[in-house]
Structure formats: structure tokens, C-alpha cells
Scaffold this active site. Structure first.
Site, PDB file in Angstrom:
ATOM      1  N   HIS A  68       0.828  -1.201   0.000  1.00 17.76           N
ATOM      2  CA  HIS A  68       0.000   0.000   0.000  1.00 17.76           C
ATOM      3  C   HIS A  68       0.866   1.255   0.000  1.00 17.76           C
ATOM      4  O   HIS A  68       1.540   1.556   0.990  1.00 17.76           O
ATOM      5  CB  HIS A  68      -0.892  -0.028   1.243  1.00 17.76           C
TER       6      HIS A  68
ATOM      7  N   HIS B  50      -1.641  10.753  -2.745  1.00 21.92           N
ATOM      8  CA  HIS B  50      -2.949  10.352  -2.237  1.00 21.92           C
ATOM      9  C   HIS B  50      -3.867  11.547  -1.991  1.00 21.92           C
ATOM     10  O   HIS B  50      -5.000  11.592  -2.464  1.00 21.92           O
ATOM     11  CB  HIS B  50      -2.793   9.571  -0.931  1.00 21.92           C
TER      12      HIS B  50
END
Length: 257
Positions: free
Chosen positions: A19, A61
Site C-alpha cells: 500500500h 494520495h
């Protein structure tokens, strides 16, 4: 039924996806994080993508840069040159200072250069002022590398946005797609996606969700699974893919079963 499907859940091959790279150890979305993830044995690398003001696809992100850099501003309002002038590593510790924003294409090249097959799980971030241009640019880059038809089996796309998945299916119908789920939804089958991605919080609250998704013919990728007890839960439930900030620890736990 083949022999693999008859094995107990804890003995099945479970994919480990890093991740934002090995982001427990290194600043997320940096080359160092992804190189560590490859060294740690991750099967694939997860990244989030956004478009800059000059239409470069970058791995970031958040909508804004404050959390992960020493700058201020909205990614979509900044050029790639402006983002490149920022330090995207120092927030994680002095030893990480100087890390630059990562172009998606550079991450793609890093994965392709690995000494074994390493996949990419790419999330398009919405809402964004780029709208559908985000998916269009992602598919363009993948086409440039011969990866947009899905036949290489190295790239899958992900989104919480149903509209994004619809656009991706129109632009690149061969790409495997993952519908990310934060809350329980009806209907459970997402648009144009053969895979579902519930968060670990949701799986803890509703363990039966995994079986219901599988009954719909969906494979299940759970994020973000960092704690050993959550890894065990995913194994008991028959999850297909674990997305984690700690790929080495999860890999070691799986290999110890």
C-alpha cells in the site's frame, strides 16, 4: 473442483500488495518505499494517481500536499515542476529528506524492471477537477507500455467512484477493475468490476461480507491490513489479496502458516 480450491483458506496463495509501497518504513509513494516493497516480496504495488496542472500523472494520495511534503497547495493546481521542488520525504524523518514527487510512469518502469513479475494496483482519486481526464491519461500511459489490454496481467485499476470504473471500462475494457468499498453497499456487484475492495474496518464489523462478495463471483482485496490479527482474520475468511503498509511482515506471516 481443483486441488487448490480444496485447500483450507490459510494454505491458499494470498497476494500481498504494498500500500503506497512499504509505507510503514518509508515515505509513502516514494521510490524508496516501492523499491523496499519489491525487496520485501510484494506481489504488486498500490498507488494513488492525480493529474497536475500541466497534466502529469503523479502518485499522491491527498488532494493537497501539506501532509506529505514541506509545501502548501492543491495537486491539481500545481505544475509538475512546482511539485518536484518540494520535499516529499522529510515528514517521515530526517533520514528521508529530499524524496521527490513520483511520476506514475517512473513507478511503472520500476515495476517492469524488477527481476520478477511485479504488478500495479492503481487507484484514480476522485473527486478531482480533472474529471475523466484522469482515467484517460492513465490509460494513455498504460497503452504506451502495452499494458492497457490486461493481457500481461500486471495492472489492475481501482476506484471508490462508480463513474471512474465506467470510464475505465469504456477506455480499456480488458483491464481488471476493483470496486473499493468503505461502507456496505447494495447492490454488492460493482459496475464493470470483477473484484471488490472492502476496508478492514468494514470486514471486522461484517465478516460475512467476504462470503457474500465471493458468492457474487467477485474476488476480494482487503485494505489496509497491517496487524497480525487482521491478517489472520483475512485468511480465515478466504480473502484473495491483502493490501498492507507492511509487506515484509505480512509475507513472513503468510509463509509461516
Amino acid at each position: 473442483m481443483n486441488r487448490q480450491s480444496m485447500l483450507p483458506a490459510t494454505a491458499r496463495t494470498v497476494r500481498v500488495v504494498a500500500h503506497r509501497g512499504a509505507s510503514d518504513e518509508h515515505p509513502e509513494h516514494t521510490l524508496a518505499a516501492y523499491r523496499q516493497a519489491i525487496a520485501d516480496g510484494a506481489d504488486a504495488l498500490e498507488c494513488d494517481v492525480r493529474l497536475t496542472a500541466d497534466h502529469k500523472l503523479v502518485c499522491v494520495h491527498d488532494r493537497r500536499v501539506e501532509r506529505t511534503s514541506d509545501g502548501r497547495g492543491v495537486v491539481s493546481e500545481m505544475t509538475y515542476a512546482q511539485l518536484s521542488a518540494l520535499d516529499f520525504g522529510g515528514w517521515k524523518g530526517a533520514e528521508h529528506r529530499g524524496a521527490q514527487v513520483l511520476l506514475f510512469e517512473d513507478l511503472l518502469k520500476e515495476a517492469l524492471a524488477a527481476d520478477r513479475p511485479v504488478g500495479l494496483a492503481v487507484e484514480t482519486k476522485h473527486p478531482t477537477r480533472a474529471g475523466g481526464r484522469l482515467e484517460a491519461e492513465l490509460v494513455r500511459v498504460l497503452k504506451d507500455h502495452g499494458l492497457a489490454d490486461g493481457r500481461a496481467g500486471l495492472v489492475e485499476v481501482m476506484s471508490f467512484s462508480r463513474n471512474a470504473l465506467i470510464r475505465l471500462n469504456r477506455l480499456a475494457p480488458g483491464l481488471p477493475a476493483v470496486y473499493l468499498i468503505e461502507r456496505r453497499l447494495r447492490p454488492l456487484r460493482p459496475p464493470f468490476a470483477g473484484h471488490a475492495g472492502p476496508g478492514i474496518d468494514l470486514v471486522r464489523k461484517d465478516p460475512g461480507l467476504v462470503a457474500r462478495l465471493k458468492a457474487k463471483g467477485l474476488s476480494v482485496r482487503v485494505w489496509t491490513v497491517d496487524e497480525p490479527q487482521d491478517v489472520e482474520l483475512c485468511l480465515r475468511l478466504g480473502v484473495d489479496t491483502i493490501i498492507t503498509n507492511r509487506p515484509r511482515q505480512v509475507r513472513e506471516q503468510l509463509e509461516g502458516r
